[in-house]
Design a protein around this motif. Structure first.
Motif, PDB file in Angstrom:
ATOM      1  N   ALA B 212       0.828  -1.214   0.000  1.00  0.00           N
ATOM      2  CA  ALA B 212       0.000   0.000   0.000  1.00  0.00           C
ATOM      3  C   ALA B 212       0.861   1.261   0.000  1.00  0.00           C
ATOM      4  N   LEU B 213       2.022   1.177   0.636  1.00  0.00           N
ATOM      5  CA  LEU B 213       2.887   2.361   0.712  1.00  0.00           C
ATOM      6  C   LEU B 213       3.391   2.750  -0.683  1.00  0.00           C
ATOM      7  N   PHE B 214       3.870   1.742  -1.410  1.00  0.00           N
ATOM      8  CA  PHE B 214       4.401   2.030  -2.748  1.00  0.00           C
ATOM      9  C   PHE B 214       3.262   2.380  -3.716  1.00  0.00           C
ATOM     10  N   GLU B 215       2.133   1.705  -3.532  1.00  0.00           N
ATOM     11  CA  GLU B 215       0.980   1.998  -4.395  1.00  0.00           C
ATOM     12  C   GLU B 215       0.452   3.413  -4.145  1.00  0.00           C
ATOM     13  N   SER B 216       0.568   3.856  -2.907  1.00  0.00           N
ATOM     14  CA  SER B 216       0.140   5.229  -2.595  1.00  0.00           C
ATOM     15  C   SER B 216       0.946   6.234  -3.402  1.00  0.00           C
ATOM     16  N   VAL B 217       2.267   6.021  -3.442  1.00  0.00           N
ATOM     17  CA  VAL B 217       3.118   6.953  -4.200  1.00  0.00           C
ATOM     18  C   VAL B 217       2.733   6.915  -5.670  1.00  0.00           C
ATOM     19  N   MET B 218       2.527   5.694  -6.204  1.00  0.00           N
ATOM     20  CA  MET B 218       2.158   5.572  -7.620  1.00  0.00           C
ATOM     21  C   MET B 218       0.855   6.302  -7.910  1.00  0.00           C
ATOM     22  N   GLN B 219      -0.103   6.133  -7.010  1.00  0.00           N
ATOM     23  CA  GLN B 219      -1.400   6.751  -7.235  1.00  0.00           C
ATOM     24  C   GLN B 219      -1.298   8.280  -7.159  1.00  0.00           C
ATOM     25  N   SER B 220      -0.484   8.764  -6.228  1.00  0.00           N
ATOM     26  CA  SER B 220      -0.388  10.224  -6.100  1.00  0.00           C
ATOM     27  C   SER B 220       0.307  10.825  -7.324  1.00  0.00           C
ATOM     28  N   LEU B 221       1.197  10.033  -7.955  1.00  0.00           N
ATOM     29  CA  LEU B 221       1.853  10.527  -9.173  1.00  0.00           C
ATOM     30  C   LEU B 221       0.868  10.570 -10.328  1.00  0.00           C
ATOM     31  N   ALA B 222      -0.036   9.604 -10.326  1.00  0.00           N
ATOM     32  CA  ALA B 222      -1.006   9.526 -11.421  1.00  0.00           C
ATOM     33  C   ALA B 222      -2.082  10.597 -11.269  1.00  0.00           C
ATOM     34  N   ALA B 223      -2.278  11.048 -10.040  1.00  0.00           N
ATOM     35  CA  ALA B 223      -3.379  11.980  -9.770  1.00  0.00           C
ATOM     36  C   ALA B 223      -3.130  13.349 -10.409  1.00  0.00           C
TER      37      ALA B 223
END
Lengths: 79, 223
Positions: B212-223
């Motif tokens: 979830a930690l790494f996915e959070s960063v990915m999602q925030s970049l996509a946002a």
């Protein structure tokens, strides 16, 4: 020229190593040891320079590397 | 997400981190030797765990003065994401990218075990996909994880919700003040944490909570 830097933990910073040493001294039978704080000593050999320059240089070394001023104090002696 | 892991002599969790990043991002991960002075372009820079320079002087102290660090500080100033895990967290505090210091564990023992972590803030890019208040199991392995900061700094961290993770359920393994396990920078783009989320990303690890930690960063970049 030679100098000595002594680094000690600031007041209020817990020192579990000092506590363990204090306990060990107690178990060896030494009485009345009311506190121990563990620190570090660095003996430096410097190319010759004036005392004032040496102190200024060593202070910069302490600030940048030898001490972590968040938790440690340092003192400088020219020998 | 493009990511890069910075390598130091004595790092030993770098390969775990690279594997986690590769698996989760689906992209190759750049590695950067500490003597470099420029970073490759990336969205996330990681300081891995281990024992850089044998923990000489203070854990992370010598690595924090490496040639690569000015570039990392500049990247952080520009808002790039920087993650430091374990020894990497120690480096971030030594480099002044995060406040406080990580001191010898109160027990004096090296601890290598699983603890319970509470996600206490979901403000940063690192925790945005996590659930606030959720308690999850995560491995720790360190000798110097006892977080210390002066009262004023602690107040600031708490007031600004910058404590990302706290040891929960009485599992504080090191005596950290306020049970702090991980903190973020004022802008939220730098995270330092003692536990190892990269070791909780596949079924064989016994859990996937670290993803979830790494996915959070990915999602925030996509946002």
């Amino acid at each position: 020229m030679k100098a000595r830097v002594t680094v000690t933990l600031k007041n209020g910073v817990l020192d579990p190593q000092g506590k363990a040493i204090e306990g060990s001294l107690g178990s060896l039978g030494f009485e009345g040891v009311e506190g121990i704080r563990q620190g570090k000593v660095f003996d430096l050999e410097l190319a010759d320079r004036t005392d004032a320059q040496a102190k200024a240089d060593i202070e910069a070394m302490c600030e940048q590397l030898l001490a972590n001023t968040v938790i440690e104090n340092y003192s400088i002696e020219l020998l | 997400m493009k990511s890069a892991v910075i390598l130091f002599p004595g790092s030993n969790r770098d390969r775990d981190m690279i594997k986690a990043l590769e698996q989760i991002s689906g992209q190759p991960v750049a590695t950067v030797w500490h003597t470099e002075t420029e970073l490759p372009d990336a969205d996330l820079y990681v300081l891995p765990g281990g024992f850089s320079y044998g923990d000489y002087l203070r854990s992370g102290a010598i690595a924090a003065r490496s040639h690569i660090m000015p570039a990392l500080k500049a990247a952080a100033d520009q808002g790039r994401h920087v993650l430091g895990v374990c020894n990497g967290f120690q480096m971030l505090t030594e480099a002044g990218l995060l406040p406080g210091a990580l001191m010898r564990n109160a027990s004096l023992h090296f601890v290598c075990k699983e603890v319970m972590l509470e996600t206490t803030s979901t403000n940063s890019a690192f925790t945005s996909r996590m659930e606030k208040g959720k308690v999850w199991r995560c491995p720790v392995a360190h000798h110097d994880g006892n977080y210390f900061a002066d009262a004023e700094t602690l107040k600031e961290l708490e007031g600004e919700s910058r404590v990302a993770f706290r040891y929960a359920d009485g599992t504080n393994p090191n005596g950290s003040l306020n049970d702090i396990a991980g903190i973020t920078s004022a802008k939220g783009n730098v995270l330092g944490m003692m536990p190892h989320p990269e070791n909780l990303i596949e079924d064989l690890h016994g859990g996937l909570e670290g993803r979830a930690l790494f996915e959070s960063v990915m999602q925030s970049l996509a946002a």
